[in-house]
Design an enzyme around this catalytic site. Structure first.
Site, short mmCIF file in Angstrom:
data_model
loop_
_atom_site.label_atom_id
_atom_site.label_comp_id
_atom_site.label_asym_id
_atom_site.label_seq_id
_atom_site.Cartn_x
_atom_site.Cartn_y
_atom_site.Cartn_z
N ASN A 108 7.14 -5.17 5.50
CA ASN A 108 7.73 -5.46 6.80
C ASN A 108 9.08 -4.76 6.97
O ASN A 108 9.83 -4.59 6.01
CB ASN A 108 7.89 -6.97 6.99
CG ASN A 108 6.55 -7.67 6.91
OD1 ASN A 108 5.50 -7.04 6.99
ND2 ASN A 108 6.59 -8.99 6.72
N ASP A 110 11.19 -5.91 9.43
CA ASP A 110 11.87 -6.82 10.37
C ASP A 110 13.13 -7.50 9.82
O ASP A 110 13.86 -8.14 10.58
CB ASP A 110 10.88 -7.88 10.89
CG ASP A 110 10.24 -8.72 9.78
OD1 ASP A 110 9.09 -9.16 9.99
OD2 ASP A 110 10.88 -8.92 8.72
N HIS A 125 8.50 -0.03 3.36
CA HIS A 125 8.30 0.75 4.59
C HIS A 125 9.58 0.88 5.41
O HIS A 125 9.55 1.13 6.62
CB HIS A 125 7.18 0.12 5.43
CG HIS A 125 5.85 0.17 4.75
ND1 HIS A 125 4.78 -0.58 5.16
CD2 HIS A 125 5.42 0.88 3.68
CE1 HIS A 125 3.74 -0.34 4.36
NE2 HIS A 125 4.10 0.54 3.46
N CYS A 137 19.13 15.15 6.59
CA CYS A 137 20.40 15.67 6.06
C CYS A 137 21.17 14.59 5.30
O CYS A 137 22.19 14.86 4.70
CB CYS A 137 21.27 16.24 7.19
SG CYS A 137 22.17 14.98 8.10
N CYS A 157 24.20 16.91 11.48
CA CYS A 157 23.54 18.21 11.68
C CYS A 157 22.97 18.42 13.08
O CYS A 157 22.38 19.47 13.35
CB CYS A 157 22.42 18.37 10.64
SG CYS A 157 21.01 17.30 10.98
N GLY A 194 -0.11 -12.47 3.78
CA GLY A 194 -0.09 -11.94 5.13
C GLY A 194 -0.24 -10.44 5.24
O GLY A 194 0.40 -9.80 6.08
N THR A 195 -1.08 -9.86 4.39
CA THR A 195 -1.38 -8.43 4.52
C THR A 195 -2.90 -8.22 4.52
O THR A 195 -3.61 -8.90 3.77
CB THR A 195 -0.72 -7.59 3.42
OG1 THR A 195 -1.03 -6.20 3.63
CG2 THR A 195 -1.17 -8.00 2.02
N1 APR Z 1 0.08 -16.29 7.72
C1 APR Z 1 -0.44 -15.43 6.79
N2 APR Z 1 -1.17 -14.32 7.12
C2 APR Z 1 -1.40 -14.12 8.44
C3 APR Z 1 -0.91 -14.96 9.45
C4 APR Z 1 -0.14 -16.09 9.04
N3 APR Z 1 0.38 -16.95 9.92
N4 APR Z 1 -1.30 -14.47 10.67
C5 APR Z 1 -2.04 -13.34 10.40
N5 APR Z 1 -2.10 -13.14 9.07
C6 APR Z 1 -2.76 -12.05 8.34
C7 APR Z 1 -3.96 -11.42 9.04
O1 APR Z 1 -5.14 -12.14 8.79
C8 APR Z 1 -3.98 -10.03 8.41
O2 APR Z 1 -4.79 -10.03 7.24
O3 APR Z 1 -1.82 -11.01 8.19
C9 APR Z 1 -2.51 -9.77 8.02
C10 APR Z 1 -1.78 -8.72 8.84
O4 APR Z 1 -2.39 -7.48 8.57
P1 APR Z 1 -1.85 -6.15 9.30
O5 APR Z 1 -1.61 -6.44 10.71
O6 APR Z 1 -2.80 -5.07 8.93
O7 APR Z 1 -0.41 -5.92 8.63
P2 APR Z 1 -0.04 -5.30 7.20
O8 APR Z 1 -1.11 -5.53 6.19
O9 APR Z 1 1.31 -5.77 6.88
O10 APR Z 1 0.01 -3.73 7.56
C11 APR Z 1 0.42 -2.83 6.55
O11 APR Z 1 0.34 -0.99 8.11
O12 APR Z 1 0.67 -0.45 10.28
C12 APR Z 1 1.17 -0.29 9.02
O13 APR Z 1 3.40 0.12 8.31
C13 APR Z 1 2.59 -0.84 8.90
O14 APR Z 1 3.54 -2.23 7.14
C14 APR Z 1 2.40 -2.04 7.96
C15 APR Z 1 1.17 -1.67 7.17
#
Ligand code: APR
Length: 256
Positions: A108, A110, A125, A137, A157, A194-195
């Protein structure tokens, strides 16, 4: 909900977490969803469901139309301006205070982990709170609302300044990646929160941790590309699951 989840957390995981000397967490956009920050790939609500990443998050997109890309990040920053850390962020900050060695690796940009009190956050990231010279630069600065022609120019630059985030087709910051790989290889427990686990090299970290003997836990309301390759799956929103997990392992922990 929390009471039920307390029961749903395997006692073996609670014991493993409580006895762990080194814990790491890998977070993605989902950990900030309950703070009102859109994820990327959630259907309808995800940023990539509404916007084309090839027009907004690649070096060639910036080269083609720097103002369009700058304005989009300025819009994301406005979205973030009102966002506050949620109970999931706070639980991770509390976990850091509970274990001997803790590493927080985030995809993230943020800054909500730092706002929650987490220290030494490994930003894989980058951060939307910073800008840097697009020619490389070396100029890096806090994002400031710029007047006049946008994007603003580098004082060093004269090249355009850009958000200090990692775009598709770009390498991750080598120091951050090395620190993340080291943390994953040397932890006893890795929480993957959450990924969607679809973007590499971040998505390779859980498998590398498991290959080195770590217990890997997925925290996500939905199945992901990783779900079959972990030891425990806790299906639920991280703002509910993480406080329950920390409370199960250390009942007296204050999360605020
Ligand atoms: N709690 C936990 N997980 C959650 C919640 C929640 N409240 N709400 C959604 N999710 C999960 C979804 O089910 C999904 O699997 O979070 C995940 C978000 O996945 P992505 O939107 O693909 O985000 P992320 O995996 O962080 O993306 C990776 O991709 O776009 C690029 O650079 C960007 O860092 C990012 C990278």
């Amino acid at each position: 909900m929390t009471r039920d989840l307390a029961l749903a957390i395997p006692p073996a995981l609670v014991d493993r977490l409580r006895s762990a000397r080194s814990v790491a967490a890998l977070t993605g956009a989902g950990v900030s969803a309950e703070s009102g920050v859109p994820t990327f790939r959630d259907a309808q609500t995800g940023l990539w469901a509404k916007f084309d990443p090839t027009e907004l998050a690649t070096p060639s997109a910036f080269a083609r139309n720097p103002k369009f890309v700058w304005d989009w990040y300025a819009w994301r920053r406005e979205l973030l301006a009102g966002a506050r850390p949620n109970a999931g962020h706070l639980a991770l900050a509390a976990l850091e205070r509970r274990v001997a060695r803790f590493h927080l690796i985030t995809q993230n940009v943020d800054g909500l982990h730092q706002a929650a009190g987490s220290s030494d956050v490994i930003e894989l990231h980058g951060s939307i709170g910073r800008i840097r010279c697009s020619r490389g630069c070396g100029t890096v600065a806090r994002w400031a609302v710029a007047q006049g022609d946008l994007p603003p120019r580098c004082a060093g630059c004269g090249a355009f300044l850009r958000p200090d985030v990692v775009w598709f087709e770009e390498m991750l910051p080598p120091d951050a990646l090395a620190a993340a790989e080291d943390a994953a290889r040397h932890c006893d427990v890795l929480l993957v929160i959450g990924t969607a686990a679809e973007v590499y090299p971040a998505a390779a970290l859980p498998r590398s941790a498991r290959a080195c003997g770590a217990t890997v836990v997925e925290i996500n309301p939905q199945p992901t590309a990783l779900s079959d390759a972990v030891d425990h799956v806790l299906r639920g929103p991280s703002g509910v699951v993480l406080p329950a997990l920390v409370a199960a392992a250390w009942p007296a922990t204050s999360l605020s």
